[in-house]
Design an enzyme around this catalytic site. Structure first.
Site, PDB file in Angstrom:
ATOM      1  N   ARG A   1       0.854  -1.202   0.000  1.00 29.75           N
ATOM      2  CA  ARG A   1       0.000   0.000   0.000  1.00 29.75           C
ATOM      3  C   ARG A   1       0.883   1.242   0.000  1.00 29.75           C
ATOM      4  O   ARG A   1       0.897   2.001   0.958  1.00 29.75           O
ATOM      5  CB  ARG A   1      -0.924  -0.010   1.216  1.00 29.75           C
ATOM      6  CG  ARG A   1      -1.657  -1.317   1.501  1.00 29.75           C
ATOM      7  CD  ARG A   1      -2.723  -1.667   0.520  1.00 29.75           C
ATOM      8  NE  ARG A   1      -3.983  -0.976   0.619  1.00 29.75           N
ATOM      9  CZ  ARG A   1      -5.001  -1.303   1.421  1.00 29.75           C
ATOM     10  NH1 ARG A   1      -4.875  -2.296   2.250  1.00 29.75           N
ATOM     11  NH2 ARG A   1      -6.129  -0.636   1.385  1.00 29.75           N
TER      12      ARG A   1
ATOM     13  N   TYR B   1      -1.009  -1.361   8.116  1.00 26.18           N
ATOM     14  CA  TYR B   1      -2.078  -2.230   8.619  1.00 26.18           C
ATOM     15  C   TYR B   1      -2.114  -2.192  10.141  1.00 26.18           C
ATOM     16  O   TYR B   1      -1.132  -1.844  10.791  1.00 26.18           O
ATOM     17  CB  TYR B   1      -1.851  -3.675   8.137  1.00 26.18           C
ATOM     18  CG  TYR B   1      -2.142  -3.822   6.672  1.00 26.18           C
ATOM     19  CD1 TYR B   1      -3.447  -3.807   6.205  1.00 26.18           C
ATOM     20  CD2 TYR B   1      -1.122  -3.936   5.745  1.00 26.18           C
ATOM     21  CE1 TYR B   1      -3.736  -3.908   4.868  1.00 26.18           C
ATOM     22  CE2 TYR B   1      -1.388  -4.040   4.397  1.00 26.18           C
ATOM     23  CZ  TYR B   1      -2.696  -4.033   3.962  1.00 26.18           C
ATOM     24  OH  TYR B   1      -2.976  -4.126   2.634  1.00 26.18           O
TER      25      TYR B   1
ATOM     26  N   GLN C   1      -0.612   3.112  -5.586  1.00 24.14           N
ATOM     27  CA  GLN C   1      -1.987   3.527  -5.271  1.00 24.14           C
ATOM     28  C   GLN C   1      -2.956   3.288  -6.435  1.00 24.14           C
ATOM     29  O   GLN C   1      -4.094   2.880  -6.219  1.00 24.14           O
ATOM     30  CB  GLN C   1      -2.002   5.015  -4.928  1.00 24.14           C
ATOM     31  CG  GLN C   1      -2.743   5.296  -3.661  1.00 24.14           C
ATOM     32  CD  GLN C   1      -2.399   6.664  -3.103  1.00 24.14           C
ATOM     33  OE1 GLN C   1      -1.583   7.395  -3.646  1.00 24.14           O
ATOM     34  NE2 GLN C   1      -3.034   7.014  -2.013  1.00 24.14           N
TER      35      GLN C   1
ATOM     36  N   ASP D   1      -4.429  -0.214  -6.460  1.00 21.16           N
ATOM     37  CA  ASP D   1      -4.888  -0.701  -5.162  1.00 21.16           C
ATOM     38  C   ASP D   1      -6.365  -1.129  -5.196  1.00 21.16           C
ATOM     39  O   ASP D   1      -7.257  -0.346  -4.870  1.00 21.16           O
ATOM     40  CB  ASP D   1      -4.645   0.400  -4.119  1.00 21.16           C
ATOM     41  CG  ASP D   1      -4.905  -0.064  -2.704  1.00 21.16           C
ATOM     42  OD1 ASP D   1      -5.437  -1.181  -2.523  1.00 21.16           O
ATOM     43  OD2 ASP D   1      -4.599   0.697  -1.773  1.00 21.16           O
TER      44      ASP D   1
HETATM   45  P1  NAD Z   1      -8.244  -3.008   6.985  1.00 24.62           P
HETATM   46  O1  NAD Z   1      -9.406  -3.327   6.106  1.00 24.62           O
HETATM   47  O2  NAD Z   1      -7.145  -4.001   7.124  1.00 24.62           O
HETATM   48  O3  NAD Z   1      -8.808  -2.662   8.466  1.00 24.62           O
HETATM   49  C1  NAD Z   1      -9.817  -1.682   8.643  1.00 24.62           C
HETATM   50  C2  NAD Z   1      -9.498  -0.793   9.811  1.00 24.62           C
HETATM   51  O4  NAD Z   1      -9.718  -1.501  11.037  1.00 24.62           O
HETATM   52  C3  NAD Z   1      -8.067  -0.280   9.877  1.00 24.62           C
HETATM   53  O5  NAD Z   1      -8.080   1.127   9.869  1.00 24.62           O
HETATM   54  C4  NAD Z   1      -7.540  -0.842  11.203  1.00 24.62           C
HETATM   55  O6  NAD Z   1      -6.637   0.021  11.839  1.00 24.62           O
HETATM   56  C5  NAD Z   1      -8.829  -0.995  11.986  1.00 24.62           C
HETATM   57  N1  NAD Z   1      -8.739  -1.872  13.175  1.00 24.62           N
HETATM   58  C6  NAD Z   1      -8.112  -3.055  13.332  1.00 24.62           C
HETATM   59  N2  NAD Z   1      -8.302  -3.540  14.600  1.00 24.62           N
HETATM   60  C7  NAD Z   1      -9.089  -2.639  15.239  1.00 24.62           C
HETATM   61  C8  NAD Z   1      -9.652  -2.568  16.548  1.00 24.62           C
HETATM   62  N3  NAD Z   1      -9.432  -3.500  17.477  1.00 24.62           N
HETATM   63  N4  NAD Z   1     -10.416  -1.490  16.838  1.00 24.62           N
HETATM   64  C9  NAD Z   1     -10.656  -0.516  15.928  1.00 24.62           C
HETATM   65  N5  NAD Z   1     -10.153  -0.533  14.685  1.00 24.62           N
HETATM   66  C10 NAD Z   1      -9.376  -1.571  14.345  1.00 24.62           C
HETATM   67  O7  NAD Z   1      -7.589  -1.611   6.586  1.00 24.62           O
HETATM   68  P2  NAD Z   1      -7.601  -0.801   5.217  1.00 24.62           P
HETATM   69  O8  NAD Z   1      -8.776   0.060   5.156  1.00 24.62           O
HETATM   70  O9  NAD Z   1      -7.355  -1.755   4.106  1.00 24.62           O
HETATM   71  O10 NAD Z   1      -6.352   0.120   5.405  1.00 24.62           O
HETATM   72  C11 NAD Z   1      -5.137  -0.382   5.888  1.00 24.62           C
HETATM   73  C12 NAD Z   1      -4.097   0.688   5.946  1.00 24.62           C
HETATM   74  O11 NAD Z   1      -3.545   0.946   4.689  1.00 24.62           O
HETATM   75  C13 NAD Z   1      -4.612   2.004   6.451  1.00 24.62           C
HETATM   76  O12 NAD Z   1      -3.605   2.510   7.275  1.00 24.62           O
HETATM   77  C14 NAD Z   1      -4.721   2.856   5.246  1.00 24.62           C
HETATM   78  O13 NAD Z   1      -4.600   4.241   5.518  1.00 24.62           O
HETATM   79  C15 NAD Z   1      -3.524   2.350   4.471  1.00 24.62           C
HETATM   80  N6  NAD Z   1      -3.647   2.597   3.045  1.00 24.62           N
HETATM   81  C16 NAD Z   1      -2.599   3.177   2.388  1.00 24.62           C
HETATM   82  C17 NAD Z   1      -2.695   3.418   1.036  1.00 24.62           C
HETATM   83  C18 NAD Z   1      -1.576   4.047   0.280  1.00 24.62           C
HETATM   84  O14 NAD Z   1      -0.750   4.711   0.839  1.00 24.62           O
HETATM   85  N7  NAD Z   1      -1.518   3.814  -1.001  1.00 24.62           N
HETATM   86  C19 NAD Z   1      -3.821   3.041   0.341  1.00 24.62           C
HETATM   87  C20 NAD Z   1      -4.850   2.451   1.040  1.00 24.62           C
HETATM   88  C21 NAD Z   1      -4.745   2.209   2.385  1.00 24.62           C
END
Ligand code: NAD
Length: 363
Positions: free
Chosen positions: A119, A225, A124, A127
């Site tokens: 990620r 993550y 991006q 993604d």
């Molecule tokens: P995900 O689907 O793996 O998880 C969803 C959310 O649940 C996450 O924000 C995680 O922190 C949260 N979570 C996990 N355990 C928890 C708990 N006990 N209580 C509350 N919340 C909890 O995550 P995602 O949406 O796929 O995103 C993963 C990461 O990747 C994020 O940090 C996002 O900002 C990042 N991201 C980066 C890029 C990029 O830079 N290109 C693109 C997309 C996502």
């Protein structure tokens, strides 16, 4: 080389839409589309033909294509029919299915898993996880609004006033943030939790309140993550959720820890404290669910509360979901090809990350 696009067995989406066909052709590929592949997402065979693709039946496609792209991995029989010279591009979810990599490698298959692309900013545009999660977050709120026997916005009418719905979002990643934005657009009051501190600013910038629970484990080295939290932290979090759930009309849960069972944040006792008519939409249903009562792919009622277990809400919007997947997939294929051939540069972070069937695994 020929790139084949199959009809999905489980989804209404299609991996490549007609608009992407000319772009893929520019990279030197010929396009083969399975008959009816896009029909359920409202992309028809004639549009693919017009865009310059050849529409053929599945068995012909499997034997002719050099690269096969899909949303769900192909069945093993289909992979066998295609053969080990074929490059498969799909979502194999090796972090959930621990045996898949060994199975594919032992059989000599060559597979790229789009959900393993790091990620990073550079990746991006490829993604698919973000594209699908964003749709799921939006759909989660629409689904909740549909099931909620109450309004979302505040209304002042001649028959009295209606107070705005209260929405609680657990997990403010890509899906959670889109759920917050959508709920706010519908006029709800929104609160959200996440264990990642980085989420706080994003939540607040959408006009929602960020609820903090002290003592979350540091996740700075986890590639963006979340990391698994201690039972003690989760207990504290459940108590905080309970206090807010009693006032909430809608709870959307998205909390996932890659490769692990989803944490239970809404136990049965909390559901039983919620107001009748309230709705829980659990996007973590396929990895066990954030609500103790969730049943994957089912809508159940418990003491007047509806619990919707669905991790595939992107499929409820198949046209736009296909368009986004198609663009992400095109960006990956374009990146992967050099002079019209697959350039298996395993030192490249994106290609090496996605290629899950390396026989000479690097340390
Ligand atoms: P995900 O689907 O793996 O998880 C969803 C959310 O649940 C996450 O924000 C995680 O922190 C949260 N979570 C996990 N355990 C928890 C708990 N006990 N209580 C509350 N919340 C909890 O995550 P995602 O949406 O796929 O995103 C993963 C990461 O990747 C994020 O940090 C996002 O900002 C990042 N991201 C980066 C890029 C990029 O830079 N290109 C693109 C997309 C996502």
């Amino acid at each position: 080389m020929k790139l084949g696009v199959v009809k999905e067995s489980r989804f209404r989406r299609v991996a490549i839409i007609p608009d992407t066909v000319p772009k893929l052709k520019e990279t030197g590929l010929d396009l083969l589309i399975e008959t009816g592949a896009g029909e359920q997402a409202l992309f028809f065979d004639a549009q693919y033909t017009e865009a310059g693709a050849q529409v053929i039946d599945r068995s012909a496609l499997l034997t002719q294509a050099d690269i096969i792209i899909s949303i769900d991995p192909l069945f093993e029989d289909d992979m066998q029919a295609a053969g080990t010279d074929t490059w498969f591009i799909s979502q194999f979810e090796p972090y959930n299915d621990r045996e898949i990599v060994d199975k594919l490698t032992q059989k000599g298959f060559k597979a790229f898993s789009l959900d393993m692309i790091p990620r990073t900013t550079l990746a991006q545009a490829m993604d698919i996880l973000s594209s699908m999660a964003s749709i799921a977050g939006y759909q989660a709120i629409l689904s909740a609004a549909h099931h909620l026997p109450r309004y979302f916005p505040m209304l002042i009418t001649a028959a009295g006033s209606i107070r705005p719905a209260r929405v609680l979002v657990l997990g403010a990643g890509v899906a959670g943030l889109q759920a917050i934005a959508t709920a706010r657009r519908l006029g709800a009051m929104v609160e959200a939790f996440d264990t990642r501190q980085a989420a706080k600013e994003e939540v607040e910038s959408l006009g929602a309140k960020f609820v903090e629970v002290e003592g979350a484990k540091d996740d700075t080295d986890a590639g963006g993550y979340a990391v698994e939290q201690s039972e003690e932290f989760l207990q504290r979090q459940r108590a905080e959720v309970q206090a807010r759930a009693m006032k909430a009309d809608v709870i959307v849960t998205t909390a996932q820890v890659r490769g692990r069972k989803a944490p239970v944040l809404v136990p049965t006792s909390t559901v039983e404290q919620m107001k009748p008519g309230s709705v829980i939409v659990d996007l973590a249903a396929s990895t066990g669910g954030n609500c103790e009562l969730t049943r994957d792919e089912k809508i159940i009622q418990h003491q007047g509360v509806s619990i919707i277990g669905n991790s595939n809400l992107a499929d409820d919007m198949p046209q736009d979901a296909s368009q986004l997947y198609s663009t992400n997939a095109y960006n990956f294929v374009k990146y992967l090809l050099q002079d019209g051939k697959v350039n298996l540069d395993l030192d490249d972070e994106i290609i090496g990350g996605a290629y899950i069937t390396q026989t000479d695994q690097k340390d």
